[in-house]
Design an enzyme around this catalytic site. Structure first.
Site, short mmCIF file in Angstrom:
data_model
loop_
_atom_site.label_atom_id
_atom_site.label_comp_id
_atom_site.label_asym_id
_atom_site.label_seq_id
_atom_site.Cartn_x
_atom_site.Cartn_y
_atom_site.Cartn_z
N ASP A 4 -13.48 2.07 9.74
CA ASP A 4 -14.80 2.03 9.12
C ASP A 4 -15.88 2.45 10.12
O ASP A 4 -16.84 3.13 9.77
CB ASP A 4 -15.10 0.63 8.59
CG ASP A 4 -14.30 0.36 7.32
OD1 ASP A 4 -13.62 1.29 6.86
OD2 ASP A 4 -14.34 -0.76 6.82
N GLU A 29 -2.50 8.63 -7.05
CA GLU A 29 -1.38 8.13 -6.25
C GLU A 29 -1.91 7.40 -5.02
O GLU A 29 -3.08 7.56 -4.66
CB GLU A 29 -0.47 9.30 -5.84
CG GLU A 29 -1.20 10.39 -5.07
CD GLU A 29 -0.39 11.68 -4.93
OE1 GLU A 29 0.06 12.21 -5.96
OE2 GLU A 29 -0.22 12.15 -3.81
N LYS A 71 -2.86 6.45 -1.25
CA LYS A 71 -3.12 7.21 -0.02
C LYS A 71 -2.44 6.43 1.09
O LYS A 71 -2.88 5.33 1.45
CB LYS A 71 -4.62 7.33 0.23
CG LYS A 71 -4.96 8.17 1.44
CD LYS A 71 -6.46 8.41 1.51
CE LYS A 71 -6.83 9.37 2.61
NZ LYS A 71 -6.47 8.92 3.95
N ASP A 79 -1.25 5.28 4.68
CA ASP A 79 -1.98 5.25 5.95
C ASP A 79 -1.04 5.57 7.10
O ASP A 79 -0.45 4.68 7.70
CB ASP A 79 -2.62 3.87 6.13
CG ASP A 79 -3.63 3.87 7.24
OD1 ASP A 79 -3.92 4.96 7.78
OD2 ASP A 79 -4.12 2.78 7.58
N TYR A 124 3.72 14.00 -0.48
CA TYR A 124 2.66 14.09 -1.49
C TYR A 124 2.38 15.53 -1.89
O TYR A 124 1.47 15.79 -2.67
CB TYR A 124 1.38 13.39 -1.03
CG TYR A 124 0.88 13.80 0.34
CD1 TYR A 124 0.40 15.07 0.58
CD2 TYR A 124 0.91 12.89 1.39
CE1 TYR A 124 -0.04 15.44 1.82
CE2 TYR A 124 0.46 13.25 2.65
CZ TYR A 124 -0.01 14.52 2.86
OH TYR A 124 -0.44 14.89 4.10
N LYS A 184 -11.59 5.92 -0.76
CA LYS A 184 -11.22 5.13 0.43
C LYS A 184 -11.43 3.63 0.17
O LYS A 184 -12.44 3.22 -0.38
CB LYS A 184 -12.07 5.54 1.62
CG LYS A 184 -11.64 6.87 2.22
CD LYS A 184 -10.55 6.73 3.27
CE LYS A 184 -11.16 6.43 4.63
NZ LYS A 184 -10.23 6.41 5.71
N CYS A 190 3.78 -30.61 25.42
CA CYS A 190 3.24 -30.57 24.05
C CYS A 190 1.84 -31.20 24.02
O CYS A 190 1.69 -32.35 24.44
CB CYS A 190 4.17 -31.33 23.11
SG CYS A 190 3.44 -31.55 21.48
N CYS A 241 2.01 -34.64 21.78
CA CYS A 241 2.72 -35.89 22.10
C CYS A 241 3.16 -35.96 23.55
O CYS A 241 3.75 -36.95 23.97
CB CYS A 241 3.93 -36.05 21.17
SG CYS A 241 5.27 -34.91 21.54
N CYS A 269 8.16 -28.24 20.49
CA CYS A 269 8.03 -29.52 21.17
C CYS A 269 9.41 -30.17 21.09
O CYS A 269 10.03 -30.18 20.02
CB CYS A 269 6.98 -30.35 20.43
SG CYS A 269 7.05 -32.07 20.90
N CYS A 291 7.62 -35.27 16.58
CA CYS A 291 6.26 -35.01 17.05
C CYS A 291 5.37 -34.77 15.85
O CYS A 291 4.30 -35.39 15.71
CB CYS A 291 6.24 -33.81 17.99
SG CYS A 291 4.59 -33.16 18.30
S1 IVH Z 1 -3.00 15.15 -0.51
C1 IVH Z 1 -4.87 19.33 1.14
N1 IVH Z 1 -2.00 12.83 -1.00
O1 IVH Z 1 -4.70 11.70 3.73
C2 IVH Z 1 -4.66 17.91 1.54
N2 IVH Z 1 -2.89 13.19 1.16
O2 IVH Z 1 -7.50 12.11 4.29
C3 IVH Z 1 -3.71 17.30 0.61
N3 IVH Z 1 -2.64 11.29 2.66
O3 IVH Z 1 -4.31 14.77 5.35
C4 IVH Z 1 -3.52 15.91 0.94
N4 IVH Z 1 -1.61 9.98 1.26
O4 IVH Z 1 -2.49 12.96 5.66
C5 IVH Z 1 -2.60 13.59 -0.08
N5 IVH Z 1 -1.01 10.82 -1.58
C6 IVH Z 1 -1.61 11.59 -0.67
C7 IVH Z 1 -1.86 11.12 0.62
C8 IVH Z 1 -2.52 11.96 1.52
C9 IVH Z 1 -2.06 10.09 2.49
C10 IVH Z 1 -3.31 11.71 3.90
C11 IVH Z 1 -2.95 13.09 4.36
C12 IVH Z 1 -4.22 13.83 4.33
C13 IVH Z 1 -5.22 12.73 4.50
C14 IVH Z 1 -6.59 13.12 4.01
#
Ligand code: IVH
Length: 701
Positions: A52, A130, A132, A134, A237, A327, A421, A424, A437, A443
Site C-alpha cells: 500500500d 478471476e 489476482k 500474489d 492466467y 486491488k 516459566c 510457576c 513449562c 502449570c
Molecule cells: S493478466 C497483460 N491475470 O498481476 C497482463 N495477471 O498487476 C496480463 N497477476 O503482471 C495479466 N494474477 O503478474 C493476470 N489472474 C491474473 C493475475 C495476474 C496475478 C499478476 C501478473 C501481472 C500483474 C499485474
C-alpha cells in the site's frame, strides 16, 4: 488482538485522488524510492515497502506528473513495467509482458468498463473475473509438449531464465498431456503453509526469514545454489498458441486439460460474467474468500473474454485496455514493535507475543502479533523498537515476519528469553521448537484454577494459591470441574488442611453452583473474553447452550465483539466443550438470570427469520443514501441479514433499486420477495434510529 475498523479506512490510495508532491525535489526523491523498492521486489530480496505504501507513493508520483509535466524525466519509473528494473541474465520475451492498470473501488471499475465499451463501441457481452494471485509473473515455453524455458517478467521485454527452479513448481508440469507448442503465462507463488516451511528451512540455515510469501517465492525462484528448497506453486492466467478463435475462459479450460494449473481450475475459479453487477458480485466473492484460501490473493482481475474485444481494445505500452485489476488492501504492513511479552498457554506452551503500535491491516486494527517461538524470534532478529513487518492472512493470528534492519534504533537490544516459566517458576523444556513449562498442564491448571476462584469470577473463599498447588500436585484437580468432586475426607488428608477448613472449602465450592453464567464464563478464562465481555455474552445469549450454538457472526452481535474476537471466542469455547460438559454434569448454573434482553424476547433484527437465522438478501441497483454495493451489503448485515451477490431459490429478499439488471427479473422468475430500494432505505433509517418496531412494520407491509 484486533478490533474492527469503520469500513473504508486502511484502503489503498486511488491515483485519481492522490495529492501531487509540493516540490520537484520531493518528487525526485519519491522516484528514487520507487526505483529502489521495485529493484528490491524484482531482485527477490525482502519487502522494502509494504504494497500500500508503494501504491500510495506511485499514485502521488503519477498525480505530480499530471500537475507538472515538465518535472517528468523520460525514464520515469511510473511508466516502466516493473519500474524499469532488470535482474541478472536476460533473454527476450516472445511478446512484451505487460502489467495491469489498477482500480480500487466499484466506481472506478464501472468507469473502466464504460470506457472499454466506449472504445469498442459496443457492450462487452462476456467478461471474466478471476483471482489476482500474489506472486511473480513468469512466461513458460513448451515445445512439442516439453517445458523448455521459464523466464521472469524482468523489464517486460527481457526476462531472467529461471527454468531449473520453476520446473519444480506444482501446477507447471515438465510435460503436457499432448505435444503442443505454446507459451503459458502465469504466477509463481508460495502457499501460506509452504511459506512457513520455507521460513523454517531458511532460518534453520541461519538466514533471515522472508517477510512475505511473495518475497519467499521470488527468493526461492532465483536461489540456484541454496542448500534448501521450499515448494513453489504455479497458476496460469494466459496462454499463447492455443486455438486462436477461443475465448479466454475456453483457453484456460483447455490449458487445464493439458495438465497446467490455471485460474479456471483454482479456487476461487474464473467466472464468466455479464455486466458490472455480476462482475462486482464475483469480485466480492473473491474478496470474501481471500482469508481462507491458503495462498495470497491481492485482488481480482477482470478481462474481456472474447478475442475480438481484446484485439479491438489493444494495449498501451504498459498495460492492456481489455483487462484491469481490482486491488484489495495489503495483508502486510509495517509498524513499531513496542514490547515482547512471554505467554504461558493452557497446555504449558511458552510463546513470545509482540505488542505493536496499532496498525490497520485489511480494515482490521492489529495491536499484537505472534512471534511463534523463541528460536524463530532469535533467527528473525527482531528487537523491541524495530520497525517490523506484520502480516495478517485471513483468520490466522497476525504474525511478525521480519524487521527493517536499516531502521533499527542504535540502542535496540536482543530479547532475552526467560530462564524459568514466568508463571510457576518451573524449569523450561527447550528440547523442542515450542518451549514448554515442565509443570506442563499443572502449570496451566494452577493458573486457570486461581483465576476461576477469583472474586470477579466464581469467588471461592478459601481456595488460595497454596491449596491449589497442593490439589494439583496430588493429582486431585486438573480443571475447574474437578473441584466439585472434592470431599471433606480427601481435603482433610492434605497437609495443613484440617477437617473444619476442608468442610468450609467444600461448602464454598458447592455454593458456586448457583453463580450465574456470566461468572462461570469469566472463570473459564476464555481468551479475549474478560469480565465485561463475558457478562455481555451471558446477557445476550442467556444460556450456555445458546452461546455454544452461536456462530462467529452471531457472536459479533455482542457489543465490542469484532471479527477476530468472535473467532477466538468460538475456538476457545469449542476447546473448552469437555470441561463445560463436566461442569454441567456437576449441576452448575448454565443460564443468566437477568439476561437483558431476555433470550426469548431478544431484540429481533429486522432481517432475521423467525428462527433467528439471517435472511439471505441481494441488493441490486442504487439505494438512496448508500454510495455503493459495499455500503448496501454492510446495511444488510447491520440489519441482521447475510448479503449475497446472486439470486437463487435460497434468496429470501431482493432489494431492487434504479439501474438494477437481470437480478430483479430472476427474483420475479423464482418468486423471491422484492423490496423497493426506497423502502429498504426507510427500513435502514428506522433501524439506525433505534426503532426496530417501525423497521419490522416496513418489512411486513
Ligand atoms: S493478466 C497483460 N491475470 O498481476 C497482463 N495477471 O498487476 C496480463 N497477476 O503482471 C495479466 N494474477 O503478474 C493476470 N489472474 C491474473 C493475475 C495476474 C496475478 C499478476 C501478473 C501481472 C500483474 C499485474
Amino acid at each position: 488482538m484486533t478490533t474492527a475498523l469503520p469500513p473504508g479506512t486502511g484502503d489503498p490510495v486511488d491515483p485519481a485522488k492522490a495529492k501531487p508532491f509540493p516540490s520537484a525535489a520531493r518528487y525526485e526523491q519519491a522516484l528514487d524510492e520507487i526505483r529502489a523498492a521495485a529493484a528490491a521486489y524484482y531482485a527477490g530480496s525482502d519487502v522494502r515497502m509494504d504494497d500500500d505504501a508503494y501504491d500510495a507513493l506511485l499514485a502521488r508520483a503519477i498525480a505530480t506528473e499530471a500537475a507538472h509535466p515538465a518535472w517528468k524525466p523520460a525514464d520515469t519509473p511510473t511508466e516502466a513495467v516493473g519500474a524499469g528494473v532488470a535482474p541478472g541474465t536476460e533473454i527476450p520475451h516472445s511478446t512484451p509482458m505487460l502489467g495491469l492498470d489498477n482500480v480500487f473501488d466499484t466506481e472506478s471499475l464501472r468507469k473502466w468498463a464504460a470506457r472499454l465499451e466506449r472504445v469498442l463501441d459496443h457492450p462487452v457481452t462476456a467478461y471474466t473475473v478471476e483471482p489476482k494471485l500474489d506472486g511473480l509473473a513468469v512466461a513458460a515455453r513448451y515445445s512439442r509438449g516439453r517445458l523448455t524455458l521459464v523466464l521472469t517478467r524482468g523489464t517486460g521485454t527481457m526476462g531472467e531464465d529461471v527454468t531449473t527452479r520453476a520446473i519444480l513448481a506444482k501446477g507447471l508440469p515438465a510435460k503436457l498431456s499432448s505435444p503442443r507448442t505454446i507459451e503459458v503465462r502465469g504466477e509463481v507463488f508460495m502457499t501460506d503453509e509452504d511459506f512457513r516451511t520455507a521460513n523454517e528451512l531458511r532460518t534453520g540455515h541461519g538466514e533471515p526469514a522472508f517477510a512475505h510469501p511473495r518475497s519467499a517465492a521470488a527468493g526461492t525462484l532465483r536461489a540456484i545454489d541454496r542448500a534448501y528448497s521450499a515448494p513453489l506453486s504455479f497458476v496460469a492466467y494466459a496462454v499463447q498458441g492455443l486455438a486462436d478463435d477461443g475465448t479466454h475462459s475456453k483457453a484456460m479450460a483447455e490449458l487445464e486439460k493439458l495438465g497446467v494449473a490455471t485460474t479456471s481450475g483454482c479456487k476461487p475459479a474464473l467466472k464468466v460474467c455479464r455486466g458490472t453487477e455480476e462482475i462486482e458480485a464475483a469480485v466480492a466473492e473473491i474478496r470474501d474468500l481471500r482469508g481462507s484460501l491458503g495462498f495470497g490473493v491481492d485482488g481480482a482481475v477482470i478481462k474481456a473474454d472474447r478475442p475480438e474485444d481484446r484485439d479491438a481494445a489493444g494495449a498501451s505500452t504498459k498495460a492492456p485496455r481489455w483487462g484491469v485489476a481490482v486491488k484489495f488492501p495489503a495483508d502486510t504492513r509495517s509498524t513499531r514493535l513496542l514490547s515482547i511479552d512471554v505467554q504461558v498457554g493452557r497446555t504449558g506452551v511458552i510463546t513470545p507475543v509482540a505488542t505493536l503500535e496499532p496498525v490497520f491491516i485489511d480494515g482490521v486494527k492489529v495491536v499484537s502479533a505472534t512471534l511463534h517461538n523463541f528460536d524463530d524470534l532469535e533467527r528473525r532478529n527482531v528487537r523491541v523498537g524495530d520497525t517490523v513487518f506484520v502480516r495478517r492472512a485471513g483468520d490466522v493470528i497476525p504474525e511478525i515476519t521480519g524487521a527493517k534492519l536499516d531502521e533499527r534504533p542504535k540502542d535496540a537490544q536482543p530479547f532475552t528469553p526467560p530462564e524459568v516459566c514466568p508463571d510457576c517458576g518451573s524449569e523450561i523444556d527447550r528440547s523442542q521448537i515450542r518451549w514448554r513449562c515442565t509443570g506442563g498442564r499443572a502449570c496451566g491448571a494452577r493458573k486457570i484454577l486461581a483465576h476461576y476462584a477469583t472474586r470477579e469470577a466464581m469467588d471461592i473463599e478459601g481456595l488460595g494459591g497454596k491449596i491449589i498447588d497442593l490439589l494439583v500436585a496430588e493429582g486431585l484437580v486438573a480443571d475447574p470441574a474437578d473441584l466439585y468432586d472434592l470431599d471433606v475426607p480427601r481435603l482433610a488428608a492434605l497437609d495443613g488442611l484440617g477437617e473444619i477448613s476442608g468442610g468450609k472449602l467444600v461448602a464454598a465450592i458447592a455454593g458456586t453452583k448457583k453463580r450465574p453464567l456470566s461468572s462461570l464464563l469469566t472463570g473459564l478464562g476464555i481468551r479475549m473474553a474478560g469480565r465485561a465481555v463475558s457478562r455481555r455474552l451471558a446477557r445476550h445469549f442467556g444460556s450456555m447452550d445458546a452461546l455454544l450454538a452461536a456462530t462467529p457472526e452471531q457472536l459479533q452481535e455482542v457489543e465490542g465483539v469484532g471479527r477476530e474476537r468472535a473467532e477466538t471466542i468460538a475456538g476457545e469455547l469449542a476447546e473448552l466443550a469437555g470441561v463445560i460438559a463436566k461442569l454441567e454434569a456437576r449441576g452448575l448454573t448454565m443460564t443468566e438470570p437477568d439476561a437483558t434482553p431476555p433470550p426469548a424476547a431478544a431484540t429481533v433484527l429486522p432481517l432475521r427469520k423467525p428462527d433467528g437465522s439471517p435472511m439471505r438478501v441481494v441488493v441490486t441497483g442504487a439505494v438512496p443514501g448508500l454510495k455503493n454495493r459495499d455500503e448496501g451489503n454492510q446495511a444488510v448485515e447491520r440489519l441482521g441479514g447475510t448479503a449475497s451477490g446472486s439470486v437463487s431459490a435460497k434468496t429470501d429478499l431482493v432489494v431492487v433499486g434504479e439501474g438494477s439488471g437481470s437480478k430483479a427479473d430472476k427474483a420475479a422468475e423464482l418468486g423471491v420477495r422484492i423490496l423497493p430500494a426506497d423502502r429498504f432505505a426507510d427500513l435502514l433509517a428506522a433501524h439506525d434510529g433505534g426503532d426496530d418496531t417501525r423497521a419490522a412494520q416496513i418489512l411486513a407491509s
